[in-house]
Design a protein around this motif. Sequence first.
Motif, PDB file in Angstrom:
ATOM      1  N   GLN A 260       0.800  -1.216   0.000  1.00  0.00           N
ATOM      2  CA  GLN A 260       0.000   0.000   0.000  1.00  0.00           C
ATOM      3  C   GLN A 260       0.837   1.273   0.000  1.00  0.00           C
ATOM      4  O   GLN A 260       0.303   2.363  -0.211  1.00  0.00           O
ATOM      5  N   PHE A 261       2.152   1.158   0.217  1.00  0.00           N
ATOM      6  CA  PHE A 261       3.003   2.336   0.305  1.00  0.00           C
ATOM      7  C   PHE A 261       4.035   2.441  -0.813  1.00  0.00           C
ATOM      8  O   PHE A 261       4.556   3.527  -1.095  1.00  0.00           O
ATOM      9  N   LEU A 262       4.388   1.332  -1.424  1.00  0.00           N
ATOM     10  CA  LEU A 262       5.582   1.249  -2.258  1.00  0.00           C
ATOM     11  C   LEU A 262       5.569   2.226  -3.437  1.00  0.00           C
ATOM     12  O   LEU A 262       6.586   2.869  -3.729  1.00  0.00           O
ATOM     13  N   GLU A 263       4.458   2.338  -4.125  1.00  0.00           N
ATOM     14  CA  GLU A 263       4.424   3.209  -5.300  1.00  0.00           C
ATOM     15  C   GLU A 263       4.692   4.666  -4.931  1.00  0.00           C
ATOM     16  O   GLU A 263       5.380   5.380  -5.666  1.00  0.00           O
ATOM     17  N   LYS A 264       4.177   5.101  -3.782  1.00  0.00           N
ATOM     18  CA  LYS A 264       4.428   6.478  -3.339  1.00  0.00           C
ATOM     19  C   LYS A 264       5.906   6.681  -3.011  1.00  0.00           C
ATOM     20  O   LYS A 264       6.496   7.713  -3.343  1.00  0.00           O
ATOM     21  N   ALA A 265       6.509   5.696  -2.365  1.00  0.00           N
ATOM     22  CA  ALA A 265       7.928   5.790  -2.031  1.00  0.00           C
ATOM     23  C   ALA A 265       8.773   5.921  -3.294  1.00  0.00           C
ATOM     24  O   ALA A 265       9.639   6.798  -3.396  1.00  0.00           O
ATOM     25  N   VAL A 266       8.531   5.054  -4.267  1.00  0.00           N
ATOM     26  CA  VAL A 266       9.296   5.075  -5.513  1.00  0.00           C
ATOM     27  C   VAL A 266       9.070   6.383  -6.260  1.00  0.00           C
ATOM     28  O   VAL A 266      10.028   7.012  -6.751  1.00  0.00           O
ATOM     29  N   ALA A 267       7.830   6.843  -6.331  1.00  0.00           N
ATOM     30  CA  ALA A 267       7.526   8.092  -7.037  1.00  0.00           C
ATOM     31  C   ALA A 267       8.237   9.281  -6.409  1.00  0.00           C
ATOM     32  O   ALA A 267       8.623  10.228  -7.112  1.00  0.00           O
ATOM     33  N   SER A 268       8.448   9.241  -5.096  1.00  0.00           N
ATOM     34  CA  SER A 268       9.111  10.361  -4.414  1.00  0.00           C
ATOM     35  C   SER A 268      10.596  10.439  -4.727  1.00  0.00           C
ATOM     36  O   SER A 268      11.224  11.487  -4.530  1.00  0.00           O
ATOM     37  N   ALA A 269      11.172   9.341  -5.223  1.00  0.00           N
ATOM     38  CA  ALA A 269      12.609   9.299  -5.481  1.00  0.00           C
ATOM     39  C   ALA A 269      12.975   9.314  -6.952  1.00  0.00           C
ATOM     40  O   ALA A 269      14.012   9.862  -7.346  1.00  0.00           O
ATOM     41  N   VAL A 270      12.133   8.725  -7.783  1.00  0.00           N
ATOM     42  CA  VAL A 270      12.528   8.462  -9.169  1.00  0.00           C
ATOM     43  C   VAL A 270      12.688   9.732  -9.998  1.00  0.00           C
ATOM     44  O   VAL A 270      13.443   9.749 -10.983  1.00  0.00           O
ATOM     45  N   HIS A 271      12.012  10.821  -9.614  1.00  0.00           N
ATOM     46  CA  HIS A 271      12.013  12.024 -10.454  1.00  0.00           C
ATOM     47  C   HIS A 271      13.269  12.876 -10.289  1.00  0.00           C
ATOM     48  O   HIS A 271      13.529  13.764 -11.110  1.00  0.00           O
ATOM     49  N   PHE A 272      14.072  12.637  -9.256  1.00  0.00           N
ATOM     50  CA  PHE A 272      15.276  13.441  -9.049  1.00  0.00           C
ATOM     51  C   PHE A 272      16.297  13.152 -10.152  1.00  0.00           C
ATOM     52  O   PHE A 272      16.572  11.988 -10.467  1.00  0.00           O
ATOM     53  N   ASP A 273      16.878  14.205 -10.725  1.00  0.00           N
ATOM     54  CA  ASP A 273      17.926  14.014 -11.729  1.00  0.00           C
ATOM     55  C   ASP A 273      19.125  13.284 -11.140  1.00  0.00           C
ATOM     56  O   ASP A 273      19.808  12.529 -11.842  1.00  0.00           O
ATOM     57  N   GLU A 274      19.378  13.523  -9.847  1.00  0.00           N
ATOM     58  CA  GLU A 274      20.531  12.898  -9.192  1.00  0.00           C
ATOM     59  C   GLU A 274      20.354  11.396  -9.024  1.00  0.00           C
ATOM     60  O   GLU A 274      21.340  10.652  -8.928  1.00  0.00           O
ATOM     61  N   VAL A 275      19.126  10.939  -8.948  1.00  0.00           N
ATOM     62  CA  VAL A 275      18.851   9.514  -8.755  1.00  0.00           C
ATOM     63  C   VAL A 275      18.936   8.803 -10.102  1.00  0.00           C
ATOM     64  O   VAL A 275      18.115   9.002 -10.987  1.00  0.00           O
ATOM     65  N   LYS A 276      19.940   7.967 -10.243  1.00  0.00           N
ATOM     66  CA  LYS A 276      20.163   7.245 -11.505  1.00  0.00           C
ATOM     67  C   LYS A 276      19.577   5.835 -11.470  1.00  0.00           C
ATOM     68  O   LYS A 276      19.342   5.244 -12.523  1.00  0.00           O
TER      69      LYS A 276
END
Length: 311
Positions: free
Chosen positions: A15-31
């Motif tokens: 119930q939480f995973l998609e929100k967690a991933v969405a919060s991180a994936v958009h950063f340019d620094e996160v490869k």
Amino acid sequence: MIDISVIIPVYNAAQFLEKAVASAVHFDEVKEIILVEDKSTDNSLEISKKLAAENPKIKLFQHPDKGNHGAGATRNLGIEKATRSFITFLDADDYYLPNRFDAEKEIFNDPKIEGVFSAIGVEYLTEKGKQEYLTKFKDSPLTTVNYPAEGEEVFRGLLSLTPKTFGTFFHLNALTIRKSAIERNKLRFNENLRVHQDSDFNIKLSYHCYLKSGIIDKAVAIRGIHDDNRITKIVQYSPQYNQRQHIYWKSLYDWASANNLPQEYKKRIYLSFTSFDLSQKKGLTKYINILLEGIKNPEILKTKYRFNYYR
């Protein structure tokens, strides 16, 4: 620009995973985002597969036997699989805020800085979870330290050896580390600890690596508080609490002995370990051992140690 691998251990977090991933994936620094699925009993694996199929940044791994090995082993596998210069962590029921890497972009321009830590906030997702959290941690809107620090001061602060109160601790969600520093010092999570792996790792990290505080007056990530948070289930100074603290401090004591830490640090860790060790003993044996330890190390009679074994 810094290049980051985000490690997310996944266990029963559908119930939480998609929100967690969405919060991180958009950063340019996160490869890359490394999902390590730990044999969930809900549909976390299916959601992880879907996320990995939708975005090439997201990579999914499981333990070789596809079994359940706990958070420590799961994060360790994530470290092994990470390919970028910097590593961060994110619990699957938490999420990053837009300012998550603001401090890192500046501080890591100094090559001597090997890790940066900031503050995290809380979001109450259930009323029961909120009450359990507030009972244990009172009204703590931020998990942070009380003043800026770097280098050895961070380690001393975490061991309560500074003149000022350093604060509670810093959370993995707000920690960024050079992968080269982790590998050079052979740092991994203690897989024998079911809880407190993060505190154990952070103390060892702060001794071996040069850390610096980042944003400590406002949150850069949010921890979700709900009914299934393990850390809020343990009543402070209960037999279960003392037992887990005993295991945690033994891990630090064994590490301090193996790495030949300076005597001041070894003694601080020894006294905490022994205090919880004494709390495990029963009857007359317990009080004889307290007396003998008090004769050998009078400091253990100070309130901060005595409070443990008197419970």
